[in-house]
Scaffold this active site. Structure first.
Site, mmCIF file in Angstrom:
data_model
loop_
_atom_site.group_PDB
_atom_site.id
_atom_site.type_symbol
_atom_site.label_atom_id
_atom_site.label_comp_id
_atom_site.label_asym_id
_atom_site.label_seq_id
_atom_site.Cartn_x
_atom_site.Cartn_y
_atom_site.Cartn_z
ATOM 1 C CD GLU A 29 51.910 34.819 49.519
ATOM 2 O OE1 GLU A 29 52.842 34.756 48.690
ATOM 3 O OE2 GLU A 29 51.110 35.778 49.571
ATOM 4 C CG HIS A 34 50.606 35.617 44.285
ATOM 5 N ND1 HIS A 34 51.190 34.478 44.787
ATOM 6 C CD2 HIS A 34 50.793 36.581 45.221
ATOM 7 C CE1 HIS A 34 51.700 34.737 45.982
ATOM 8 N NE2 HIS A 34 51.476 36.003 46.270
ATOM 9 C CD GLU A 55 52.720 40.369 44.467
ATOM 10 O OE1 GLU A 55 53.568 40.259 45.371
ATOM 11 O OE2 GLU A 55 51.517 40.057 44.611
ATOM 12 C CG HIS A 56 56.084 36.279 45.239
ATOM 13 N ND1 HIS A 56 56.553 35.655 46.361
ATOM 14 C CD2 HIS A 56 54.827 36.686 45.530
ATOM 15 C CE1 HIS A 56 55.619 35.663 47.311
ATOM 16 N NE2 HIS A 56 54.552 36.278 46.817
#
Lengths: 437, 446
Positions: free
Chosen positions: B150, B70, B73-74
């Site tokens: 997040e 993840h 992905e950022h």
């Protein structure tokens, strides 16, 4: 059969795409109006109904009546109890959604062409003949109370409730449309019947449809569906002036990340400067990574996962709001950055490059919204609620294009008011020098 | 149901396949470097959804670096040799489009929604960042703060999310599905550039990716552009099989109590390990999908009827099945007790309801309604090609094939009441389950 159909082929131009859309204005023999986009490529219809007023029509002491009433529309009608109704709806695979907000009761229906008449019979029964059986009332009441309980410990809900209570006080906007434990517990069947008569009436209904249906069929459908509604509903509440002062209200809550809701007075949807404000907000805090708040708070400093601002033109008041969430030891810095950006744009406006980029995004994205029966029906009913004409889809982008740098500077100076920008923070924020509520 | 197959007959290339799942014309082909392509046509609006899916998710991370899939992905939005940080999204926006990405256990996907004539530009940029990202140490640290915020927002702020995270960790004793996609906080705090680039170099390659284009395009347009932008990319010859640590024999039922003062509405949730959809063998998963609907799928479901309408022990009760996964999925039951009902009583009522259901079996009329709704959902699905595209991407990155996706509706329709009961008997094995109580304090609830 139909009294009146007016059709336009409207072309929505964007910088990069154009969508062709034919909006028909349909008036039924019974006098109901609807906007329709016919498209026979998929055998189903999306139908949207809106009733103006919504939860703001709750009578004094009856907070939550509209919300509970709407929750009961599907829980037994005519000769069907809740289970019969659900089984009948499932058997034809229709989707009926009922919802209430501050200003609106909304009904979203999707049904197959082959079972249209059965679906409309069910929807009519739900709108016109809900039974409000005591046993159903108790069951749904418990669900609403469970939701109120959950909201009472949810920082996202607490922050909204606190802000709205501060701004609107005793006006219906000042409290949650679900009501309180006390008010919901006290609601009677008579209260629900009164809320039903007051909220669902002919004088406030808006209709749109998209998909596999003709104008004639839609006209007949509206008459069958809506003719037995009462002529008039309850009077709408009064308009309110939004007044806030710069500062911070903290609601202490044990959680590692503070949530902040901030804002002040906004702008009416029919204000001649609304588009200027809309473009300005896109640059300040609209959805993208390009917006100043996102760039300064997230991209440059890593203080949050998301920060946004948005115009909230309600029917009886206007707000300009924003939201951010940061760890308790970082929220103070996030707030400081947001305040600085607010003041900076108020004083200096935006750059030509920012304005150009916002315009290309907003005009380019607009035609892409019309991509399916569901989205089209929702857009059409929303336009009617905003008192727009079908031609709006062809002029909307031109209104955005017409916004100048000077317009933005002028409107930013008026709309953005650092001296009124109030923050409500829920959490255990560190480093915020404020009186604790 | 209306079939549209005959209206849209596109076939090209030896490896092209066509079918009309959900009525939308779907074409597939492969590029020479092993990248698979799926085209879903919908010419009603001048819009296209462009997605690149990688067969790599959080369950493919090295142990100890949870959250890196993840995190990466950022970081893919932070620039390449030719794109400045943020330029990707800014360019999409300047062309009237929107873009985003998401990471799950088995997949990571990047997507844009934009005017159909901008597909060229999307492919140009997306193919660039498949192999060419460029990252500085500063960006890494700032973005690591963002993913921790997040996690704060999605998980730490929500006791229900923390509870489900703990429960999942208890259910999967060895398989990485027990590790949260966002990552364990203490490991996220240590993620660095090497972790991110290690994952990137291993999994981001055309032979591990699927291109899905949905909307106002023709397969030949997509093929020409895909050949131009994606085919020149070098495949990774060292990709290897997707093999994760697997579950040992589950020999003991697990029970947990999660307390958090922020809990307003306590509930009981039980999750069972459940077989997933397998390529060419989706029958069991189809039966489990129907079982979830029978038990918890709406107002006439067994749970709603027995627990909400009749006994009134619950304000809400439901069942969920997640079987579009590469390895074993989950089947879950949940009950939110009515006021005055304890969690123990709620659990007992739920168990009694399941036991009674195992005796009486599936109501044939209910089964009929469920199947009709599933058929209808294929018609409604045509209104949203973006959703169809996600359905393909999800399945194709979870070990399934195009044929499996297209056969799925028929496999569902073929499920019998007996299949449902057999699936129920198999899945309801308490030794393969975790029962969790979520509540506000240590005291006996309510």
């Amino acid at each position: 059969m139909m009294r009146f159909v007016l059709g336009f082929v409207l072309i929505v131009f964007g910088a990069t795409a154009r969508a062709e859309i034919e909006i028909q204005e349909v008036t039924s023999p019974g006098g109901f109006n609807a906007w329709l986009v016919e498209d026979h490529s998929i055998p189903f219809v999306a139908l949207e109904l809106r009733f103006k007023g919504g939860a703001s029509l709750d009578l004094p002491g009856k907070r939550g009546a509209t919300n509970l009433m709407v929750g009961l529309l599907e829980e037994g009608t005519g000769d069907m109890d809740a289970r019969d109704f659900a089984a009948a709806r499932e058997a034809i695979a229709a989707s009926l959604r009922f919802d209430s907000g501050d200003d609106t009761v909304s009904v979203s229906a999707k049904f197959l062409t082959e079972t249209r008449s059965e679906a409309m019979a069910l929807l009519r029964a739900a709108l016109i003949e809900p039974r409000f059986d005591e046993v159903a009332i108790e069951r749904v009441r418990q669900q609403v109370l469970s939701g109120i309980l959950s909201d009472s410990k949810d920082p996202d809900e607490i922050v909204g409730d606190t802000f709205y209570a501060k701004v609107f006080g005793d006006h219906p906007y000042g409290s949650s449309s679900s009501g309180t434990v006390d008010s919901v517990t006290a609601l009677t069947r008579d209260d629900l019947l009164a809320a039903h008569r007051g909220a669902l009436a002919k004088d406030r209904v808006y209709v749109s449809a998209a998909g596999d249906i003709t104008a004639e069929e839609l006209a007949a459908l509206m008459d069958a569906l809506l003719s037995d509604l009462p002529e008039e509903g309850l009077p709408l509440p009064a308009d309110v002036e939004v007044q806030t002062e710069a500062g911070v209200t903290v609601v202490p809550f044990d959680t590692p990340q503070s949530v902040a809701l901030f804002g002040h007075r906004g702008m009416k949807r029919d204000d001649p400067d609304f588009f200027v404000a809309y473009v300005m907000n896109q640059i300040l805090g609209g959805g993208g990574f390009e917006a100043r708040l996102m760039d300064e708070v997230r991209e440059k400093r890593g203080l949050t996962y998301g920060v946004y601002s948005y115009l909230v033109p309600k029917d009886h008041a206007e707000l300009y709001l924003g939201r951010v969430a940061s760890a308790n030891d970082r929220i103070a810095e996030a707030i400081e950055v947001i305040r600085a950006e607010w003041a900076k744009m108020a004083a200096e406006g935006v750059t030509q490059q920012e304005l150009d980029e916002a315009k290309t995004y907003m005009t380019g994205a607009y035609p892409l919204r019309f991509d399916g029966n569901g989205p089209i029906a929702r857009i059409l009913v929303g336009m009617q609620m905003d008192d727009l004409t079908p031609e709006y889809v062809t002029t909307r982008n031109a209104q955005i294009e017409a916004v100048t740098l000077e317009d933005v500077k002028r409107v930013a100076g008026e709309l953005l008011r650092p001296e009124a920008l109030h923050f409500v923070v829920v959490g255990r924020p560190e480093g915020l020098e404020v009186p604790v509520q | 149901m209306r079939k549209l197959t005959a209206l849209f007959a596109f076939v090209f290339g030896a490896n092209a396949a066509l079918a009309a799942t959900d009525g939308a014309p779907v074409t597939t082909f492969s590029l020479d470097n092993g990248m698979d392509v799926v085209v879903i046509e919908d010419h009603r609006a001048p819009v296209v959804v462009h997605m690149v899916w990688y067969k790599a998710g959080s369950a493919d991370e090295p142990r100890g670096a949870s959250g890196v899939a993840h995190f990466l992905e950022h970081l893919l939005f932070k620039g390449t040799r030719t794109l400045e940080p943020g330029e990707f999204s800014a360019t999409v926006a300047a062309n009237g489009g929107t873009d985003n990405a998401f990471t799950s256990y088995d997949q990571t996907a990047y997507h844009q929604r934009i005017a159909a004539d901008r597909l060229d530009l999307m492919m140009k940029m997306e193919s660039d960042r498949m192999l060419n990202i460029q990252l500085g140490p500063e960006e890494i640290l700032t973005e690591r703060d963002v993913i921790i915020e997040e996690r704060n927002q999605r998980t730490e702020s929500d006791p229900g999310a923390l509870f489900r995270e703990q429960q999942r960790a208890a259910l999967y004793m060895n398989h990485p599905y027990g590790t949260p996609v966002i990552g364990w906080r203490h490991e996220m705090e240590q993620l660095d550039l090497d972790d991110a680039l290690g994952y990137y170099r291993k999994y981001y390659a055309p032979n591990n990716a699927i291109l899905i284009v949905a909307g106002d395009v023709t397969p030949s347009e997509v093929e020409a552009l895909a050949k131009q932008y994606y085919e020149p990319l070098a495949p990774n010859p060292d990709l290897g099989e997707r093999v994760r640590a697997s579950e040992p024999r589950h020999m003991a039922e697990r029970r947990m109590v999660f307390t958090d003062p922020r809990v307003a509405q306590p509930y009981v949730m039980r999750s069972y390990l459940a077989p997933e959809r397998d390529p060419g063998a989706q029958e069991k998963a189809a039966a489990l999908s129907i079982l979830a609907e029978v038990l918890g799928g709406g107002q006439t479901s067994v749970f709603t009827q027995k627990l909400q309408f009749e006994a009134q022990t619950a304000v809400y009760a439901s069942a969920f099945y997640d079987g579009t996964t590469l390895d074993d999925g989950t089947f879950s039951l949940v009950i939110v007790p009515a006021p005055g009902v304890t969690l123990e009583e709620a659990e007992a009522a739920m168990d009694a309801t399941v036991a009674e259901f195992m005796e009486t079996g599936v109501d044939p009329e209910q089964l009929e309604r469920i199947k009709f709704q599933m058929k209808a959902s294929q018609i409604y699905a045509q209104d949203d090609v973006g959703r169809l595209a996600r359905r393909y991407g999800d399945a194709l990155t979870s070990g399934l094939t195009i044929e499996d996706v297209q056969e799925w509706p028929e496999v569902l329709q073929a499920v019998t009441a007996e299949d449902v009961m057999n699936a129920a008997r198999e899945v309801f094995d308490r030794k393969k389950s975790v029962t969790g109580y979520l509540k506000a304090s240590q005291e006996v609830t309510q």
